[in-house]
Design an enzyme around this catalytic site. Structure first.
Site, PDB file in Angstrom:
ATOM      1  N   GLU A  38      -8.566  -6.581  10.281  1.00 21.49           N
ATOM      2  CA  GLU A  38      -7.769  -6.165  11.418  1.00 21.49           C
ATOM      3  C   GLU A  38      -6.900  -7.053  11.676  1.00 21.49           C
ATOM      4  O   GLU A  38      -6.947  -8.101  11.675  1.00 21.49           O
ATOM      5  CB  GLU A  38      -8.854  -6.169  12.570  1.00 21.49           C
ATOM      6  CG  GLU A  38      -8.232  -6.037  14.127  1.00 21.49           C
ATOM      7  CD  GLU A  38      -7.177  -4.910  14.138  1.00 21.49           C
ATOM      8  OE1 GLU A  38      -6.237  -5.110  14.871  1.00 21.49           O
ATOM      9  OE2 GLU A  38      -7.579  -3.809  13.703  1.00 21.49           O
ATOM     10  N   TRP A  68       1.238  -4.793  18.989  1.00 20.37           N
ATOM     11  CA  TRP A  68       2.067  -5.300  18.187  1.00 20.37           C
ATOM     12  C   TRP A  68       3.303  -5.907  18.846  1.00 20.37           C
ATOM     13  O   TRP A  68       4.171  -5.051  19.568  1.00 20.37           O
ATOM     14  CB  TRP A  68       2.617  -4.194  17.182  1.00 20.37           C
ATOM     15  CG  TRP A  68       1.440  -3.952  16.452  1.00 20.37           C
ATOM     16  CD1 TRP A  68       0.443  -2.936  16.470  1.00 20.37           C
ATOM     17  CD2 TRP A  68       1.073  -4.368  14.915  1.00 20.37           C
ATOM     18  NE1 TRP A  68      -0.365  -2.968  15.359  1.00 20.37           N
ATOM     19  CE2 TRP A  68      -0.106  -3.914  14.411  1.00 20.37           C
ATOM     20  CE3 TRP A  68       1.988  -5.592  14.142  1.00 20.37           C
ATOM     21  CZ2 TRP A  68      -0.621  -4.099  13.124  1.00 20.37           C
ATOM     22  CZ3 TRP A  68       1.441  -5.752  12.949  1.00 20.37           C
ATOM     23  CH2 TRP A  68       0.105  -4.948  12.365  1.00 20.37           C
ATOM     24  N   GLY A 100      -6.748   1.633  19.759  1.00 15.74           N
ATOM     25  CA  GLY A 100      -6.403   2.758  20.906  1.00 15.74           C
ATOM     26  C   GLY A 100      -7.557   2.599  21.881  1.00 15.74           C
ATOM     27  O   GLY A 100      -7.440   2.726  23.097  1.00 15.74           O
ATOM     28  N   VAL A 234      -2.215  -6.884   6.327  1.00 11.89           N
ATOM     29  CA  VAL A 234      -2.229  -6.516   5.175  1.00 11.89           C
ATOM     30  C   VAL A 234      -0.424  -6.414   4.849  1.00 11.89           C
ATOM     31  O   VAL A 234       0.213  -5.836   5.607  1.00 11.89           O
ATOM     32  CB  VAL A 234      -2.792  -5.137   4.574  1.00 11.89           C
ATOM     33  CG1 VAL A 234      -2.499  -4.779   3.224  1.00 11.89           C
ATOM     34  CG2 VAL A 234      -4.371  -5.506   4.934  1.00 11.89           C
ATOM     35  N   HIS A 505       0.365   8.762  20.882  1.00  9.44           N
ATOM     36  CA  HIS A 505      -0.387   9.490  20.344  1.00  9.44           C
ATOM     37  C   HIS A 505       0.405   9.857  18.906  1.00  9.44           C
ATOM     38  O   HIS A 505       0.416  10.686  18.510  1.00  9.44           O
ATOM     39  CB  HIS A 505      -0.585  10.828  20.738  1.00  9.44           C
ATOM     40  CG  HIS A 505      -1.570  10.802  21.978  1.00  9.44           C
ATOM     41  ND1 HIS A 505      -1.724  11.704  22.815  1.00  9.44           N
ATOM     42  CD2 HIS A 505      -2.497   9.693  22.555  1.00  9.44           C
ATOM     43  CE1 HIS A 505      -2.397  11.412  23.807  1.00  9.44           C
ATOM     44  NE2 HIS A 505      -3.121  10.105  23.552  1.00  9.44           N
ATOM     45  N   ALA A 539      -5.169   8.642  12.160  1.00  7.14           N
ATOM     46  CA  ALA A 539      -4.275   9.775  12.653  1.00  7.14           C
ATOM     47  C   ALA A 539      -3.252  10.284  11.740  1.00  7.14           C
ATOM     48  O   ALA A 539      -2.700  11.206  11.980  1.00  7.14           O
ATOM     49  CB  ALA A 539      -3.899   9.719  14.262  1.00  7.14           C
ATOM     50  N   THR A 550      -5.703  11.851  21.317  1.00  4.46           N
ATOM     51  CA  THR A 550      -6.025  11.905  19.808  1.00  4.46           C
ATOM     52  C   THR A 550      -7.155  11.002  19.548  1.00  4.46           C
ATOM     53  O   THR A 550      -7.629  10.910  18.335  1.00  4.46           O
ATOM     54  CB  THR A 550      -4.955  11.562  19.234  1.00  4.46           C
ATOM     55  OG1 THR A 550      -4.316  10.278  19.533  1.00  4.46           O
ATOM     56  CG2 THR A 550      -3.619  12.466  18.879  1.00  4.46           C
TER      57      THR A 550
END
Length: 576
Positions: A38, A68, A100, A234, A505, A539, A550
């Site tokens: 994460e 972010w 989320g 990553v 979303h 998603a 979502t």
């Protein structure tokens, strides 16, 4: 110097909603070695911050520590937008364990059966409604309904605020909807009819049940075959030929490398395509532009970006309306059909919220939030450079399709007229077109200064109608007068195009499909076409955005892909 971390069997990139599901389900088998990465902080079950636990979502959504920090997005590029309307603005994309689900509005809706039947028609074979329903049941414990449509043993608590407990504003809105002919739907997760209903929430009435809380409790975290590395971003997927073999990452500022038998990308609708392109998988012309060697030409990576365009209309609530024993917050949800030519039925949504922020002024304001459930406009995610630190160019192209523009203008008019309805005028005052501007975002940051400023402003707004009207017109409302927009169609259209915002979303940027579809990125099991052992489970893999929030569809998607991975391993073991 790059530190080599021991290898793992299943490496999950992204600890958002989907990543939490995958970490739980894959590590349930003690023979599976699972690592979850994460980029943001972890929140341990016994020390989860209060703002994340809060059943009112406004506090977590305002905490910039969970996002972010430099991600921005644009409405679009079309000539229907002003120069200012085309400017990029800060985009709230979660960067915390649970993603989320740790900061959102906690709306636990599945979407409509036709959403998933459409997925199957678009090439995602086996993702039709009848096939996905068992996984929606599997993930939930619905405390309100006990029937074949609902689960009672899943990790996610789902409950509703009864209509009798709605705040007076939402009660009044519901009464007007009923007068207009909209039916009351008892269970929107089991009934696909148009109408209004109590919103199902992923909380138990006391605390939020995020994916982190639901899928990563202490007993799961204590599994010896599960490792969670937070604060780990990553930077690329590594390959040997056309096979994914691990990732490079930054862990607390240090370069690390992790080998893996399976790499699963669950970084979301924006960062999963970003990571693929940084790794050399994407449109070859675009990769060449930014100087990234092409591992695999995949034109569909970063295309087909979808979201739910939305807009706000708000009002002031007198003291006696906003106090009392009622639930104050988003409580009611209207699903309706726009009737615009070329649009499906049940294509529009409106949310009624009797509170608009965590602070004192937010408690004085109620808001209607209409959004397009089935948008036709498509955006994109593209790299700005080959440097992993650089956030991508995100352009939603909201309202680029004329049908979206027509529906959003109509929905805003409907909201404005609703706030001016005679029944609403008994419980509200000073309706205005509200905008999610930079000033609103900054004022929503929970700190001592904003608490003091909003407390003072709230006390002034309560002095009397004359003072309040002056303050509302000159300080609270950053846009034109609502009545002026209602009397000028061109002005309303211009306002709506430049005030429309994301409902957060972002999805569909690495969609599932068939091998002969040039824009499909994965097969119906989430496996990236042309690359071995690389899977997408978030998603971004959705072929089209469902007609609702979502979160639950993302949890379902991750549940189903985890089930497919486990079944595949079991088959391999039997053959061996």
């Amino acid at each position: 110097m790059t530190l080599q971390i021991e290898s793992t069997e299943y490496l999950i990139v992204g600890g958002g909603a989907a990543g939490c599901v995958l970490a739980n389900r894959l590590s349930r088998n003690p023979s599976n070695n699972v690592t979850l990465l994460e980029a943001g902080p972890d929140t341990l079950p016994d020390s989860t911050p209060e703002d994340i636990l809060d059943t009112y979502p406004g506090r977590a959504m305002a905490n910039m520590d969970y996002f972010w920090p430099s991600l921005k997005a644009r409405r679009g590029n079309g000539d229907y937008l002003s120069t200012a309307g085309k400017n990029p603005a800060f985009f709230h994309q979660a960067r915390v364990i649970g993603g989320g689900s740790s900061i959102n509005a906690q709306i636990a809706l599945r979407g409509l059966p036709r959403d998933f039947d459409t997925w199957a028609e678009q090439g995602a074979k086996g993702w039709d409604w009848e096939s996905v329903l068992p996984f929606f049941r599997k993930l939930e414990t619905d405390v309100d309904f006990e029937n074949h449509m609902h689960g009672d043993t899943g990790p996610v608590i789902v409950r509703r605020v009864p209509r009798a407990k709605w705040d007076p504003f939402t009660q009044a809105v519901g009464n007007v909807w009923a007068e207009q002919g909209h039916a009351y739907v008892k269970d929107m997760n089991g009934d696909a009819s148009d109408g209004f209903s109590s919103v199902p929430f992923s909380n138990d009435g006391h605390v939020r049940w995020s994916a982190a809380r639901s899928y990563l409790p202490n007993d799961v975290r204590s599994r010896p075959n599960l490792r969670i590395l937070a604060n780990t971003e990553v930077t690329r997927v590594r390959f040997e030929g056309k096979r994914a073999v691990g990732v490079d990452a930054q862990h607390k500022g240090k370069a690390i490398s992790i080998n893996a038998e399976h790499v699963i990308l669950s970084a979301g609708g924006i960062h999963t395509p970003k990571l693929l392109m940084l790794s050399g998988i994407g449109p070859k012309e675009h990769l060449a532009e930014v100087g990234i060697p092409v591992v695999l030409d995949k034109p569909g990576v970063g295309t087909n970006l979808q979201d739910h365009p939305s807009i706000y209309a708000s009002c002031f609530m007198p003291t006696d309306i906003r106090t009392g024993p009622h639930y104050i917050g988003p409580a009611s949800y209207l699903r309706y059909s726009s009737g615009v030519e070329g649009c499906p039925e049940s294509d529009m949504v409106m949310i009624s919220a009797g509170r608009s922020g965590w602070h004192a002024v937010g408690r004085q304001l109620a808001t209607l939030v209409p959004f397009i459930g089935i948008p036709f406009s498509r955006g994109y995610v593209r790299l700005k450079s080959k440097e992993w630190q650089q956030e991508p160019d995100v352009c939603f192209n909201f309202l680029d399709d004329i049908r979206d523009r027509q529906r959003m203008v109509s929905a805003f008019r409907m909201s404005a007229e609703l706030l001016m309805h005679s029944s609403l005028s008994k419980v509200i005052d000073n309706p205005f077109p509200s905008m999610f501007t930079e000033r609103v975002v900054n004022l929503s940051i929970p700190n001592m200064k904003n608490r003091a400023v909003t407390k003072l402003a709230a006390s002034l707004l309560d002095i009397g109608s004359g003072v309040r009207t002056f303050l509302m017109d000159h300080f609270v409302n950053e846009g034109p007068q609502l009545i002026d927009l209602l009397n000028d169609e061109a002005a309303m259209t211009d306002y709506v195009c430049n005030a429309v915002v994301s409902l957060w979303h972002p999805s569909c940027t690495c969609r599932m499909g068939t091998a002969d579809d040039p824009l499909a990125v994965t097969d119906n099991q989430g496996k990236v076409f042309g690359i071995d052992r690389l899977i997408i489970a978030d998603a971004s893999a959705m072929p089209s955005v469902p007609t609702t929030n979502t979160n639950l569809p993302t949890l379902m998607l991750a549940e189903r892909i985890a089930d497919k991975l486990l079944a595949e391993k079991a088959r391999t073991a039997r053959v061996a």
